[in-house]
Design an enzyme around this catalytic site. Structure first.
Site, PDB file in Angstrom:
ATOM      1  CG  ASP A   1     -12.908  -2.564  -0.706  1.00 47.12           C
ATOM      2  OD1 ASP A   1     -12.291  -3.487  -0.913  1.00 47.12           O
ATOM      3  OD2 ASP A   1     -12.486  -1.460  -1.390  1.00 47.12           O
TER       4      ASP A   1
ATOM      5  CG  ASP B   1      -2.039  -1.124   1.179  1.00 43.30           C
ATOM      6  OD1 ASP B   1      -1.978  -1.742   0.245  1.00 43.30           O
ATOM      7  OD2 ASP B   1      -2.703  -1.267   2.185  1.00 43.30           O
TER       8      ASP B   1
END
Length: 258
Positions: free
Chosen positions: A132, A10
């Site tokens: 998500d 990330d």
């Protein structure tokens, strides 16, 4: 094991970070150089990489395509890229930078016609449907906003349209090292048995990966457990040498469909 393990990087400000439950205020830097980290993963035997542009997710356009390009030029990893892919230009930028696959998350909620057009243009093996989930609903825009769309109808609509790959993150587990939402992922596979599901969120150990494997989950993304030493990378490297773990989820060589 048959499950394919996929390490995650990330990115915020060009550095490798991890968040807790998507909260940018919890950002912690684990490595300065994402390219070097990607090389380490490749050296261990990984073939896939999940690269997340957290700057892009927050800004609502791709930001870290240069990091993506540096990784794809420095390694042979099959990279799937997510974060900030909102327009045709964003998607083309991601593919031009060497991504094998791009994740369509927020835009699949807000602009479904655009995503379905991309599916026709690029094909199901170049796109990943991002789902998500928080409290049963799909979150968007870097998990800052909640949609009214619930998980099963959302998945069903896109899988029926031709999507194959799904990345599902249980947000309450993400970055918490408290174990993955195995029951959620098992339920998805029971409802959509041909789906190439990638589970994400909560992985804290090799035992968690084995549990997902036993539940029949095709692939798993994990990051924090690596960076904090919860997973013995030498043991995982040995598992990666098993033939069955080198045969799954190649986006350019798959015959499964939903």
């Amino acid at each position: 094991m048959n499950i394919l393990p996929i390490p995650a990087i990330d990115i915020i400000d060009g550095q490798c970070v991890r968040l807790q439950r998507g909260d940018y205020a919890t950002s912690r830097v684990y490595a300065q150089d994402p390219v070097e980290m990607a090389r380490r993963f490749e050296d261990l035997g990984f073939t896939r990489l999940h690269l997340v542009d957290l700057d892009g997710a927050k800004s609502r356009h791709v930001v870290n395509d240069k990091v993506l390009s540096a990784i794809t030029h420095a390694t042979r990893l099959v990279v799937d890229f997510g974060g900030g892919v909102k327009t045709d230009d964003d998607l083309q930028k991601v593919f031009d930078a060497g991504a094998a696959m791009a994740t369509c998350g927020s835009i699949a909620v807000t602009q479904p016609d655009t995503v379905l057009e991309w599916l026709q243009r690029y094909g199901a093996d170049r796109l990943v449907l991002g789902a998500d989930v928080r409290n049963g609903c799909i979150s968007i825009n870097g998990w800052k906003d909640e949609s009214q769309q619930t998980l099963e109808p959302f998945l069903g609509r896109y899988l029926e349209a031709g999507f194959r790959h799904v990345l599902c993150t249980e947000i309450s587990r993400d970055g918490m090292l408290q174990g993955p939402a195995v029951d959620l992922y098992r339920a998805i596979m029971q409802r959509f048995p041909s789906c190439r599901l990638i589970a994400s969120g909560g992985v804290s150990s090799l035992a968690d990966i084995r549990q997902l494997d036993e539940a029949g989950i095709p692939a798993v993304v994990f990051g924090k457990a690596i960076y904090e030493g919860r997973i013995d990378m030498h043991q995982l490297a040995e598992l990666l040498k098993q033939p069955e773990m080198n045969s799954g989820l190649n986006p350019l060589n798959t015959t499964s469909s939903c």
